[in-house]
Design an enzyme around this catalytic site. Structure first.
Site, PDB file in Angstrom:
ATOM      1  CE  LYS A   1      12.225   2.266  -3.518  1.00  0.00           C
ATOM      2  NZ  LYS A   1      12.619   1.675  -2.224  1.00  0.00           N
TER       3      LYS A   1
ATOM      4  CG  LEU B   1      -0.873   1.897  -3.991  1.00  0.00           C
ATOM      5  CD1 LEU B   1      -1.953   1.570  -5.024  1.00  0.00           C
ATOM      6  CD2 LEU B   1       0.141   0.766  -3.925  1.00  0.00           C
TER       7      LEU B   1
ATOM      8  N   GLY C   1       0.825  -1.212   0.000  1.00  0.00           N
ATOM      9  CA  GLY C   1       0.000   0.000   0.000  1.00  0.00           C
ATOM     10  C   GLY C   1       0.852   1.252   0.000  1.00  0.00           C
TER      11      GLY C   1
ATOM     12  CB  SER D   1       5.613   3.627   0.797  1.00  0.00           C
ATOM     13  OG  SER D   1       5.138   2.846  -0.278  1.00  0.00           O
TER      14      SER D   1
ATOM     15  N   GLY E   1       5.830   4.739  -8.529  1.00  0.00           N
ATOM     16  CA  GLY E   1       6.540   3.467  -8.762  1.00  0.00           C
ATOM     17  C   GLY E   1       5.540   2.322  -8.888  1.00  0.00           C
ATOM     18  CG  HIS E   2       3.194   1.005  -5.567  1.00  0.00           C
ATOM     19  ND1 HIS E   2       3.424   1.951  -4.602  1.00  0.00           N
ATOM     20  CD2 HIS E   2       3.634  -0.168  -5.064  1.00  0.00           C
ATOM     21  CE1 HIS E   2       3.979   1.381  -3.551  1.00  0.00           C
ATOM     22  NE2 HIS E   2       4.126   0.096  -3.799  1.00  0.00           N
TER      23      HIS E   2
ATOM     24  CD  GLN F   1       8.061  -6.921   3.706  1.00  0.00           C
ATOM     25  OE1 GLN F   1       7.298  -7.758   3.249  1.00  0.00           O
ATOM     26  NE2 GLN F   1       8.615  -5.991   2.939  1.00  0.00           N
TER      27      GLN F   1
ATOM     28  N   GLY G   1       9.449  -4.000  -8.567  1.00  0.00           N
ATOM     29  CA  GLY G   1      10.295  -2.884  -8.985  1.00  0.00           C
ATOM     30  C   GLY G   1      11.762  -3.145  -8.694  1.00  0.00           C
TER      31      GLY G   1
HETATM   32  O1  PAF Z   1       8.140  -4.532  -2.086  1.00  0.00           O
HETATM   33  C1  PAF Z   1       7.200  -4.586  -1.272  1.00  0.00           C
HETATM   34  O2  PAF Z   1       6.344  -3.722  -1.208  1.00  0.00           O
HETATM   35  C2  PAF Z   1       7.108  -5.771  -0.326  1.00  0.00           C
HETATM   36  O3  PAF Z   1       8.372  -6.191   0.063  1.00  0.00           O
HETATM   37  C3  PAF Z   1       6.283  -6.940  -0.886  1.00  0.00           C
HETATM   38  C4  PAF Z   1       6.946  -7.537  -2.118  1.00  0.00           C
HETATM   39  C5  PAF Z   1       4.885  -6.469  -1.239  1.00  0.00           C
HETATM   40  C6  PAF Z   1       6.167  -8.068   0.143  1.00  0.00           C
HETATM   41  O4  PAF Z   1       5.520  -7.638   1.296  1.00  0.00           O
END
Ligand code: PAF
Length: 285
Positions: free
Chosen positions: A145, A30, A28, A181, A33-34, A57, A143
């Site tokens: 990045k 966004l 999210g 983000s 880049g998204h 993560q 992406g």
């Molecule tokens: O790049 C991201 O936004 C995140 O690492 C991903 C790939 C959505 C996994 O949570």
């Protein structure tokens, strides 16, 4: 656009043929880049996107809690950009211990970013693996990045799920700052200061072209970065892609080989951690 939250419902929808099904996983908040990832996704028939801020993560609770959240705007952007199904699972549903399999990113997940964010790539691979299991895409878009992330997803998940991983070039604002983000957490002045990262990467790439001297490249990047006192450097790596990418690599980067070098930098401005990279042998990426 259909919005799905329940695991059983997404499984049911994804039972049909996976041909032409593409997934764009996101957390999210966004940005442009998204939007570039979604532009690429529109080359395929069935566009699935995910929106889930994955706690696995984040190795730092403050970082997780301060991660920007813009749900309504995000839903609007997904919808306007042609997404057919948006999967937004609850934490309890998607991280259910009986069903989720932890994926180990291996030694390539412990270097570069992994050295500063222990467990980060295991968390990324674990959630992306779960999305691949549930959604059964034939293509997935990420992406550049996050170059180490895309290489690890390619190494560990691509053949296991028979998913083609498609990279999309880093998108940048007019000053060269890579869209992220986290940029929304900086002031305009902070963003201007952070644009030193791309200036340094470009200077490093130019230096490589005239010298082919890796040590000199690192010094050049460091010199440019130090011209902005409010940029706090965490690391500069100038290393071959073979450090993070395994076999089948050319499926990912058509015009790059494993000996090609990447300059990868991480640092912060106004306390916001940022990363960026450039492949110094390639004119394409
Ligand atoms: O790049 C991201 O936004 C995140 O690492 C991903 C790939 C959505 C996994 O949570």
């Amino acid at each position: 656009m259909i919005i799905v939250e329940a695991i059983e419902e997404i499984k049911k929808i994804c039972k049909s043929s996976r041909d032409g099904r593409v997934i764009v996983p996101t957390m999210g908040a966004l940005h442009e880049g998204h939007v570039a990832l979604l532009d690429k996704a529109r080359e395929f028939d069935q566009i699935f996107a995910t929106l889930f801020v994955n706690p696995l993560q984040f190795n730092n609770l403050d970082d997780l809690n301060s991660y920007p959240k813009t749900l309504e705007e995000d839903i609007d952007i997904f919808d306007k950009n042609g997404v057919d199904v948006l999967f937004m699972p609850s934490k309890e549903g998607i991280l259910n211990h009986d069903q989720i399999k932890t994926i180990d990113s291996g030694p390539a997940g412990d270097i570069w970013e992994g050295n500063f964010r222990p467990g980060h790539f295991d968390g990324v691979l674990t959630i992306v693996n779960r999305f691949f299991e549930l959604i059964r895409p034939s293509k997935a878009i990420f992406g550049l990045k996050d170059i180490q992330q895309i290489c690890l997803i390619h190494n560990k998940l691509s053949s296991a799920h028979n998913v083609e991983i498609i990279p999309v070039e880093t998108q940048r604002n007019p000053l060269g700052l890579a869209y992220s983000s986290r940029n929304s957490l900086m002031t305009e002045d902070g963003k201007r200061k952070a644009s030193i990262m791309f200036k340094a990467l470009k200077a490093g790439k130019e230096y490589w072209k005239v010298s082919s001297n890796l040590l000199g490249v690192k010094e050049k990047v460091s010199e440019v970065l130090s011209s902005e006192p409010d940029f706090k450097l965490q690391y500069i790596e100038v290393k071959p892609l073979s450090d993070i990418a395994e076999s089948g690599f050319s499926d990912l980067f058509k015009e790059v080989d494993l000996n090609h070098k990447v300059i990868m930098i991480a640092g912060s401005v106004e306390g916001i951690r940022l990363i960026d990279n450039i492949i110094i042998n390639s004119n394409k990426y």
